[in-house]
Design a protein around this motif. Structure first.
Motif, mmCIF file in Angstrom:
data_model
loop_
_atom_site.group_PDB
_atom_site.id
_atom_site.type_symbol
_atom_site.label_atom_id
_atom_site.label_comp_id
_atom_site.label_asym_id
_atom_site.label_seq_id
_atom_site.Cartn_x
_atom_site.Cartn_y
_atom_site.Cartn_z
ATOM 1 N N ALA A 1 23.961 47.493 60.130
ATOM 2 C CA ALA A 1 23.230 48.186 59.045
ATOM 3 C C ALA A 1 22.156 47.250 58.461
ATOM 4 C CB ALA A 1 24.202 48.620 57.948
ATOM 5 N N LEU A 2 22.463 45.978 58.392
ATOM 6 C CA LEU A 2 21.463 44.999 57.889
ATOM 7 C C LEU A 2 20.327 44.859 58.898
ATOM 8 C CD1 LEU A 2 23.819 42.199 56.480
ATOM 9 C CD2 LEU A 2 22.311 43.697 55.140
ATOM 10 N N GLU A 3 20.702 44.847 60.187
ATOM 11 C CA GLU A 3 19.689 44.706 61.257
ATOM 12 C C GLU A 3 18.672 45.855 61.167
ATOM 13 O OE1 GLU A 3 21.402 44.805 65.261
ATOM 14 O OE2 GLU A 3 20.208 43.018 65.750
ATOM 15 N N LYS A 4 19.172 47.065 60.853
ATOM 16 C CA LYS A 4 18.281 48.233 60.734
ATOM 17 C C LYS A 4 17.270 48.053 59.592
ATOM 18 C CE LYS A 4 20.946 52.075 62.654
ATOM 19 N NZ LYS A 4 22.400 51.965 62.275
ATOM 20 N N MET A 5 17.634 47.217 58.605
ATOM 21 C CA MET A 5 16.757 46.989 57.441
ATOM 22 C C MET A 5 15.790 45.828 57.684
ATOM 23 S SD MET A 5 17.022 49.054 55.093
ATOM 24 C CE MET A 5 17.967 50.549 55.110
ATOM 25 N N GLY A 6 15.839 45.238 58.913
ATOM 26 C CA GLY A 6 14.900 44.157 59.200
ATOM 27 C C GLY A 6 15.474 42.759 59.062
ATOM 28 N N VAL A 7 16.785 42.671 58.841
ATOM 29 C CA VAL A 7 17.419 41.338 58.780
ATOM 30 C C VAL A 7 17.492 40.765 60.191
ATOM 31 C CG1 VAL A 7 19.603 40.114 58.300
ATOM 32 C CG2 VAL A 7 18.724 41.832 56.688
ATOM 33 N N THR A 8 17.092 39.486 60.351
ATOM 34 C CA THR A 8 17.110 38.871 61.685
ATOM 35 C C THR A 8 18.075 37.694 61.774
ATOM 36 O OG1 THR A 8 15.199 37.582 60.951
ATOM 37 C CG2 THR A 8 14.744 39.531 62.291
ATOM 38 N N GLN A 9 18.620 37.289 60.621
ATOM 39 C CA GLN A 9 19.666 36.253 60.635
ATOM 40 C C GLN A 9 20.706 36.589 59.567
ATOM 41 O OE1 GLN A 9 20.362 31.458 59.654
ATOM 42 N NE2 GLN A 9 18.346 32.098 60.308
ATOM 43 N N VAL A 10 21.966 36.473 59.907
ATOM 44 C CA VAL A 10 23.037 36.611 58.900
ATOM 45 C C VAL A 10 23.660 35.229 58.709
ATOM 46 C CG1 VAL A 10 25.346 37.534 58.456
ATOM 47 C CG2 VAL A 10 23.552 39.044 59.330
ATOM 48 N N VAL A 11 23.685 34.782 57.461
ATOM 49 C CA VAL A 11 24.286 33.476 57.156
ATOM 50 C C VAL A 11 25.651 33.724 56.518
ATOM 51 C CG1 VAL A 11 24.064 31.310 55.853
ATOM 52 C CG2 VAL A 11 22.006 32.440 56.787
ATOM 53 N N ALA A 12 26.681 33.215 57.161
ATOM 54 C CA ALA A 12 28.049 33.360 56.640
ATOM 55 C C ALA A 12 28.233 32.351 55.503
ATOM 56 C CB ALA A 12 29.070 33.105 57.749
ATOM 57 N N GLY A 13 28.140 32.886 54.285
ATOM 58 C CA GLY A 13 28.311 32.029 53.111
ATOM 59 C C GLY A 13 29.734 32.142 52.580
ATOM 60 N N SER A 14 30.015 31.326 51.565
ATOM 61 C CA SER A 14 31.369 31.308 50.972
ATOM 62 C C SER A 14 31.854 32.713 50.642
ATOM 63 C CB SER A 14 31.337 30.492 49.661
ATOM 64 O OG SER A 14 30.613 29.316 49.854
ATOM 65 N N PRO A 15 33.156 32.976 50.886
ATOM 66 C CA PRO A 15 34.225 32.076 51.306
ATOM 67 C C PRO A 15 34.373 31.967 52.834
ATOM 68 C CG PRO A 15 35.200 34.182 50.794
ATOM 69 C CD PRO A 15 33.707 34.322 50.554
ATOM 70 N N ILE A 16 33.614 32.724 53.616
ATOM 71 C CA ILE A 16 33.722 32.831 55.091
ATOM 72 C C ILE A 16 35.008 33.592 55.460
ATOM 73 C CG2 ILE A 16 33.745 31.580 57.313
ATOM 74 C CD1 ILE A 16 32.223 29.310 55.963
ATOM 75 N N GLY A 17 36.083 33.352 54.761
ATOM 76 C CA GLY A 17 37.320 34.130 54.970
ATOM 77 C C GLY A 17 38.500 33.420 54.332
ATOM 78 N N PRO A 18 39.675 34.062 54.401
ATOM 79 C CA PRO A 18 40.869 33.466 53.771
ATOM 80 C C PRO A 18 41.233 32.118 54.414
ATOM 81 C CG PRO A 18 41.342 35.682 54.621
ATOM 82 C CD PRO A 18 39.954 35.366 55.012
ATOM 83 N N ASN A 19 40.948 32.009 55.738
ATOM 84 C CA ASN A 19 41.226 30.741 56.439
ATOM 85 C C ASN A 19 39.966 30.397 57.231
ATOM 86 O OD1 ASN A 19 41.733 29.297 59.041
ATOM 87 N ND2 ASN A 19 43.776 29.042 58.114
ATOM 88 N N LYS A 20 39.282 29.324 56.841
ATOM 89 C CA LYS A 20 37.960 29.034 57.425
ATOM 90 C C LYS A 20 38.013 28.915 58.948
ATOM 91 C CE LYS A 20 35.006 26.895 53.876
ATOM 92 N NZ LYS A 20 35.795 26.487 52.712
ATOM 93 N N ASP A 21 38.998 28.191 59.442
ATOM 94 C CA ASP A 21 39.109 28.010 60.904
ATOM 95 C C ASP A 21 39.156 29.363 61.602
ATOM 96 O OD1 ASP A 21 40.300 25.195 60.217
ATOM 97 O OD2 ASP A 21 40.146 25.287 62.404
#
Ligand SMILES: C[C@H](OP(=O)(O)OC[C@@H](O)[C@@H](O)[C@@H](O)Cn1c2nc(=O)[nH]c(=O)c-2cc2ccc(O)cc21)C(=O)N[C@@H](CCC(=O)N[C@@H](CCC(=O)O)C(=O)O)C(=O)O
Length: 319
Positions: free
Chosen positions: A286-306
């Motif tokens: 859905a972001l790609e359709k809006m013209g986003v060309t990079q997604v940056v995984a920011g905090s928290p990334i998830g419950p367990n980073k690994d």
């Protein structure tokens, strides 16, 4: 679609280096390190990450021209470029008021200041002598891409005019529906095309096999984003201002239970990319359709980073 990952250098750099190498091994193309005076130094962190990795591009996400002059940033980035074998990417934004108040720095004319800083950075890293006489004795291997951290309309237009990429603190398509036309307006005014500009969603991301676990991990970050959001943004995402006031009050008192208890679905949808890998793939599309060309995984990334970095690695394979 390119994927990046953001880290705040508020934990031992050796641990950060482990995560960034894991991200590189799972297909992430960019690593962005935030820059706030009270955390570990962004450039020393980037130097260590350069030694620990081989492919991933590395840069501040984002520094600002008020705490360090463009000449110091140019010297630091030329050094990161050398240490990383040409993987340096430079992220710069206008900084935030809280930081400058705490440092007693006057925050004036951010748009003009950013424009001058980027112009100076380009000249210095090209080996040119500045009007005042400044010149670098170290030259990067190639032109260092310049990304701007930007949210406001004028800053977004400026990014379209002069930057190679824009890092926008946002996770929802509605934000890019508003931002991309402004970047485009700036690009066209400068005779540039949008294909020259990497539009990055610098997102609050939380991925887990269990949707509920991903959601719970996102709630604290979403609470802070909601608390810092202006009325226009709350309105855009249909968020109840009274709930945000309750979050602000809770955070101020240190009553995190009360604060986080007020985070609702609208806030989560508005301010986070969260859920199972399958759910997040759809949200990235859905972001790609809006013209986003990079997604940056920011905090928290998830419950367990690994685990989450590996799960996002599977998402990356879908694009
Ligand atoms: C200055 C501000 O720009 P803004 O882009 O909205 O700023 C918000 C954030 O982008 C800015 O605080 C960033 O530095 C925040 N930021 C980080 N800030 C940090 O300090 N450290 C970080 O690590 C960091 C990371 C980051 C990542 C992505 C991202 O999007 C932002 C990030 C603003 O108000 N802009 C308005 C108005 C600006 C304007 O017109 N000002 C006039 C002058 C007004 C006056 O002073 O009289 C001018 O500059 O001439 C606009 O763009 O329309």
């Amino acid at each position: 679609m390119k994927f990046g990952i953001e880290f705040v250098p508020n934990e031992p750099i050796t641990k950060l280096a482990y995560y960034v190498k894991l991200a590189e091994d799972n297909g992430f193309e960019f690593c962005w390190i935030t820059d706030h005076y009270n955390n570990r130094n962004v450039y020393m962190t980037l130097g260590n990450l350069a030694a620990a990795t081989n492919k991933i591009k590395l840069g501040p996400g984002v520094t600002n021209p008020y705490v360090r002059s463009p000449a110091i940033a140019a010297s630091a980035m030329a050094t990161v470029d050398e240490l990383s074998g040409g993987r340096a990417t430079f992220g710069i934004g206008p900084g935030d008021k809280a930081t400058f108040d705490a440092l007693g720095i006057e925050w004036t004319k951010p748009v003009g200041t950013i424009k001058k800083a980027i112009a100076d950075f380009k000249e210095l890293t090209a080996g040119k002598r500045m009007a005042e006489g400044a010149q670098l004795a170290v030259k990067p291997s190639a032109k260092i891409p310049i990304y701007m951290g930007a949210q406001g309309p004028k800053m977004l237009e400026t990014a379209g005019e002069i930057a190679d990429g824009v890092l926008i603190n946002a996770s929802n398509p509605k934000d890019f529906e508003a931002a991309v036309p402004l970047i485009k307006k700036g690009a066209e005014a400068a005779g540039r095309s949008m294909s020259e500009i990497d539009v990055a969603a610098y997102a609050c991301m939380s991925v887990d096999k269990k949707a509920e676990k991903a959601k719970q991990a996102a709630i604290p970050v979403v609470a802070f984003i909601a608390a810092g959001s202006p009325p226009m943004i709350l309105e855009r995402h249909g968020i109840d201002p009274a709930k945000v006031d309750a979050i602000r009050a809770g955070l101020k008192e240190g009553n995190f239970g009360a604060a986080f208890g007020n985070v609702d679905e609208n806030m989560l949808e508005g301010f986070a990319l969260y859920g199972t890998p399958e759910e997040v793939v759809e949200k990235v599309k859905a972001l790609e359709k809006m013209g986003v060309t990079q997604v940056v995984a920011g905090s928290p990334i998830g419950p367990n980073k690994d685990t989450s970095i590996k799960l996002i690695g599977k998402i990356i394979k879908e694009f």
